[in-house]
Design a protein around this motif. Structure first.
Motif, PDB file in Angstrom:
ATOM      1  N   LEU A 115       0.838  -1.202   0.000  1.00  0.00           N
ATOM      2  CA  LEU A 115       0.000   0.000   0.000  1.00  0.00           C
ATOM      3  C   LEU A 115       0.871   1.249   0.000  1.00  0.00           C
ATOM      4  CD1 LEU A 115      -2.769   1.533   0.554  1.00  0.00           C
ATOM      5  CD2 LEU A 115      -2.209   1.260   2.972  1.00  0.00           C
ATOM      6  N   LEU A 116       1.872   1.287   0.880  1.00  0.00           N
ATOM      7  CA  LEU A 116       2.744   2.458   0.993  1.00  0.00           C
ATOM      8  C   LEU A 116       3.586   2.651  -0.270  1.00  0.00           C
ATOM      9  CD1 LEU A 116       3.928   2.125   4.702  1.00  0.00           C
ATOM     10  CD2 LEU A 116       2.155   3.625   3.781  1.00  0.00           C
ATOM     11  N   ALA A 117       3.958   1.539  -0.919  1.00  0.00           N
ATOM     12  CA  ALA A 117       4.729   1.648  -2.159  1.00  0.00           C
ATOM     13  C   ALA A 117       3.885   2.293  -3.259  1.00  0.00           C
ATOM     14  CB  ALA A 117       5.212   0.264  -2.599  1.00  0.00           C
ATOM     15  N   GLY A 118       2.611   1.888  -3.349  1.00  0.00           N
ATOM     16  CA  GLY A 118       1.722   2.505  -4.327  1.00  0.00           C
ATOM     17  C   GLY A 118       1.525   3.978  -4.057  1.00  0.00           C
ATOM     18  N   ILE A 119       1.386   4.319  -2.782  1.00  0.00           N
ATOM     19  CA  ILE A 119       1.238   5.722  -2.388  1.00  0.00           C
ATOM     20  C   ILE A 119       2.536   6.488  -2.674  1.00  0.00           C
ATOM     21  CG2 ILE A 119       0.996   7.247  -0.388  1.00  0.00           C
ATOM     22  CD1 ILE A 119      -0.987   5.214   0.766  1.00  0.00           C
ATOM     23  N   LYS A 336      11.637   6.393  -0.960  1.00  0.00           N
ATOM     24  CA  LYS A 336      11.897   5.585   0.239  1.00  0.00           C
ATOM     25  C   LYS A 336      10.702   4.687   0.554  1.00  0.00           C
ATOM     26  CE  LYS A 336      14.886   5.935   2.892  1.00  0.00           C
ATOM     27  NZ  LYS A 336      16.114   5.108   3.067  1.00  0.00           N
ATOM     28  N   MET A 337       9.492   5.167   0.285  1.00  0.00           N
ATOM     29  CA  MET A 337       8.311   4.345   0.521  1.00  0.00           C
ATOM     30  C   MET A 337       8.267   3.170  -0.452  1.00  0.00           C
ATOM     31  SD  MET A 337       5.629   7.465   1.185  1.00  0.00           S
ATOM     32  CE  MET A 337       4.180   6.423   1.384  1.00  0.00           C
ATOM     33  N   ILE A 338       8.664   3.404  -1.694  1.00  0.00           N
ATOM     34  CA  ILE A 338       8.723   2.315  -2.680  1.00  0.00           C
ATOM     35  C   ILE A 338       9.821   1.328  -2.300  1.00  0.00           C
ATOM     36  CG2 ILE A 338       9.133   1.751  -5.109  1.00  0.00           C
ATOM     37  CD1 ILE A 338       8.054   4.576  -5.778  1.00  0.00           C
ATOM     38  N   ALA A 339      10.956   1.858  -1.853  1.00  0.00           N
ATOM     39  CA  ALA A 339      12.088   1.002  -1.479  1.00  0.00           C
ATOM     40  C   ALA A 339      11.768   0.112  -0.287  1.00  0.00           C
ATOM     41  CB  ALA A 339      13.313   1.870  -1.160  1.00  0.00           C
ATOM     42  N   GLY A 340      10.694   0.440   0.443  1.00  0.00           N
ATOM     43  CA  GLY A 340      10.286  -0.417   1.560  1.00  0.00           C
ATOM     44  C   GLY A 340       9.909  -1.815   1.129  1.00  0.00           C
ATOM     45  N   LEU A 341       9.674  -1.998  -0.179  1.00  0.00           N
ATOM     46  CA  LEU A 341       9.353  -3.338  -0.692  1.00  0.00           C
ATOM     47  C   LEU A 341      10.517  -4.308  -0.497  1.00  0.00           C
ATOM     48  CD1 LEU A 341       7.500  -2.430  -4.013  1.00  0.00           C
ATOM     49  CD2 LEU A 341       6.493  -3.434  -1.959  1.00  0.00           C
ATOM     50  N   VAL A 342      11.723  -3.764  -0.343  1.00  0.00           N
ATOM     51  CA  VAL A 342      12.893  -4.632  -0.109  1.00  0.00           C
ATOM     52  C   VAL A 342      12.700  -5.440   1.173  1.00  0.00           C
ATOM     53  CG1 VAL A 342      15.366  -4.651   0.366  1.00  0.00           C
ATOM     54  CG2 VAL A 342      14.433  -3.088  -1.356  1.00  0.00           C
ATOM     55  N   ALA A 355       2.488  -7.822  -2.175  1.00  0.00           N
ATOM     56  CA  ALA A 355       2.848  -6.417  -1.976  1.00  0.00           C
ATOM     57  C   ALA A 355       2.885  -5.677  -3.314  1.00  0.00           C
ATOM     58  CB  ALA A 355       4.197  -6.318  -1.268  1.00  0.00           C
ATOM     59  N   LEU A 356       3.483  -6.305  -4.329  1.00  0.00           N
ATOM     60  CA  LEU A 356       3.535  -5.682  -5.652  1.00  0.00           C
ATOM     61  C   LEU A 356       2.135  -5.540  -6.241  1.00  0.00           C
ATOM     62  CD1 LEU A 356       6.653  -7.546  -7.121  1.00  0.00           C
ATOM     63  CD2 LEU A 356       6.521  -5.133  -6.457  1.00  0.00           C
ATOM     64  N   PHE A 357       1.319  -6.569  -6.051  1.00  0.00           N
ATOM     65  CA  PHE A 357      -0.066  -6.543  -6.529  1.00  0.00           C
ATOM     66  C   PHE A 357      -0.839  -5.408  -5.852  1.00  0.00           C
ATOM     67  CE2 PHE A 357      -4.482  -8.191  -5.938  1.00  0.00           C
ATOM     68  CZ  PHE A 357      -4.883  -8.135  -7.261  1.00  0.00           C
ATOM     69  N   THR A 358      -0.645  -5.270  -4.539  1.00  0.00           N
ATOM     70  CA  THR A 358      -1.325  -4.214  -3.789  1.00  0.00           C
ATOM     71  C   THR A 358      -0.865  -2.839  -4.244  1.00  0.00           C
ATOM     72  OG1 THR A 358      -1.461  -5.670  -1.854  1.00  0.00           O
ATOM     73  CG2 THR A 358      -1.812  -3.325  -1.482  1.00  0.00           C
ATOM     74  N   GLY A 359       0.454  -2.680  -4.400  1.00  0.00           N
ATOM     75  CA  GLY A 359       0.985  -1.396  -4.853  1.00  0.00           C
ATOM     76  C   GLY A 359       0.440  -0.999  -6.215  1.00  0.00           C
ATOM     77  N   GLY A 360       0.375  -1.975  -7.138  1.00  0.00           N
ATOM     78  CA  GLY A 360      -0.166  -1.704  -8.468  1.00  0.00           C
ATOM     79  C   GLY A 360      -1.630  -1.309  -8.417  1.00  0.00           C
TER      80      GLY A 360
END
Length: 414
Positions: A115-119, A336-342, A355-360
């Motif tokens: 969610l945060l990565a999408g945001i 930095k929010m996207i990088a949290g996916l690491v 997580a990737l599905f949610t971000g998309g």
């Protein structure tokens, strides 16, 4: 003295972050700053009675900015005070029954990271527009990439590169340096080159009851309820996750109490709803700066509030902040929010895919709808995997799930 110095440094850093988050949220900048001031006051007072963490710095959260913007677009800014009030009431219920113990089990961390990565992607793209914006008088009709725009893009690129370089060099010692360098450099440059500047509307801050307007329908109230439930849950989960990180960087290794932190959050949210404020939580970036600047207690938070309060009452000084400098700070925040996916990779391939599905979904479909779809998909997969693996009827799967929920919560963050 250490707390005072830390508060001044962290407060100066909090100002451009708060401005950017307010812009992303479609809220008046002055209202965003007022929310930070009030949250700091509540956080300091709360630390005397129900300490949650000891160096966490309250503020408006970047991760909730597009959610608030969605609320403004859907319900109107005039109804957002009611939404924030309803959110605070839900958080008060979560605090009362200590339900934060269950949330990280019911809503997985990796789903929230998605969610945060999408945001974060939304924030990055939103503020990228500031990197090539030029003053109206320099716009050439019929030509987009004129000399002024090329120059502005080059300035933005150099500013962003310098900020990233300084952050990588000082992030573990003096993380406020890149912020000071970019802002001061931008202010100086603006004296010689014509660049777009931040414009702060001096809106009045008035106390009023956070009630919905007369034109709100029953269906809109229902939608508001679910919207506020999502806002409350994400806010709580972000706070719990921040507390875990703040505990690790505490200079005296003191234990955090997430439920006590939630007490401060819902009180601050409830209070801010009376002047049309925003949601708050203890942000990790500001808290890290606070610690590295020498903070030992929550007194530093009171100083942060005083620094922000000065600029809230003297908004004319904020007109010296160039947009390209703010863009660099907010684009880096989004990155930095996207990088949290690491961090999600530690949970395995399924967690990363979800997580990737949610971000998309959050980026493409919308925050509210994307979160609901992702949670539904996760629930269905969880249900089917349990059923197929253990050859159990559906009702037994549900029973096992809630049994696990109760068991896992006992070892979760307190």
């Amino acid at each position: 003295m250490r707390d005072t110095a830390a508060g001044v440094i962290t407060g100066a850093m909090a100002i451009p972050l708060s401005i950017g988050i307010a812009i992303m949220s479609d809220y008046p900048i002055k209202v965003g700053l007022a929310t930070v001031v009030f949250a700091c006051l509540v956080g300091w007072i709360n630390s005397w009675f129900k300490p949650g963490n000891y160096i966490g710095t309250p503020g408006i959260a970047a991760g909730l900015a597009p959610v608030l913007a969605l609320g403004v677009a859907t319900f109107g800014i005039q109804n957002m005070a009611f939404c924030i009030c309803l959110t605070a009431i839900m958080q008060a219920i979560i605090w009362k029954f200590n339900w934060q113990r269950f949330l990280l089990v019911a809503v997985p961390v990796y789903l929230v990271e998605g969610l945060l990565a999408g945001i974060g992607l939304k924030i990055l793209l939103k503020f990228s527009e500031f990197t090539y914006e030029i003053p109206a008088e320099l716009v050439t009709e019929g030509t987009f990439w004129n000399a002024a725009r090329i120059q502005m893009t080059a300035i933005s690129a150099v500013g962003f590169a310098a900020f990233v370089f300084l952050f990588s060099k000082f992030k573990d010692t003096q993380p406020a340096i890149p912020y000071f360098a970019l802002i001061i450099g931008g202010v100086v440059l603006a004296q010689f080159v014509s660049v777009p500047m931040i414009s702060v509307e001096d809106v009045p801050l008035e106390l009023r009851l956070p009630l919905p307007t007369a034109d709100v329908t029953i269906m809109m109230l229902v939608y508001m309820f679910f919207f506020c439930a999502m806002l409350a849950i994400v806010d709580v989960i972000e706070q719990v996750m921040s507390n875990a990180a703040i505990e690790k960087i505490d200079p005296l290794k003191r234990k955090t109490n997430s439920n006590n932190s939630l007490f401060a959050i819902w009180i601050a949210n409830l209070g801010s709803s009376f002047f049309g404020g925003m949601t708050n939580l203890d942000g990790l970036a500001k808290s890290t700066t606070n610690k590295l600047a020498g903070a030992m207690t929550k007194f530093s938070v009171l100083i942060v509030g005083c620094v922000v309060c000065f600029f809230m009452l003297n908004t004319q000084f904020l007109d010296y902040l160039p947009k390209f400098a703010l863009a660099a700070i907010m684009m880096f925040t989004g990155y930095k929010m996207i990088a949290g996916l690491v961090h999600v990779t530690h949970y395995g391939p399924y967690a990363l895919m979800l997580a990737l599905f949610t971000g998309g979904l959050v980026y493409k479909v919308g925050i509210f709808e994307g979160m609901l779809i992702a949670m539904a998909v996760h629930g269905i997969i969880h249900f089917l995997v349990y059923t197929k693996h253990d050859n159990m009827p559906g009702k037994e799967v549900v029973k096992r799930y809630f049994d696990n929920l109760k068991r896992d919560s006992s070892s979760n963050l307190q």
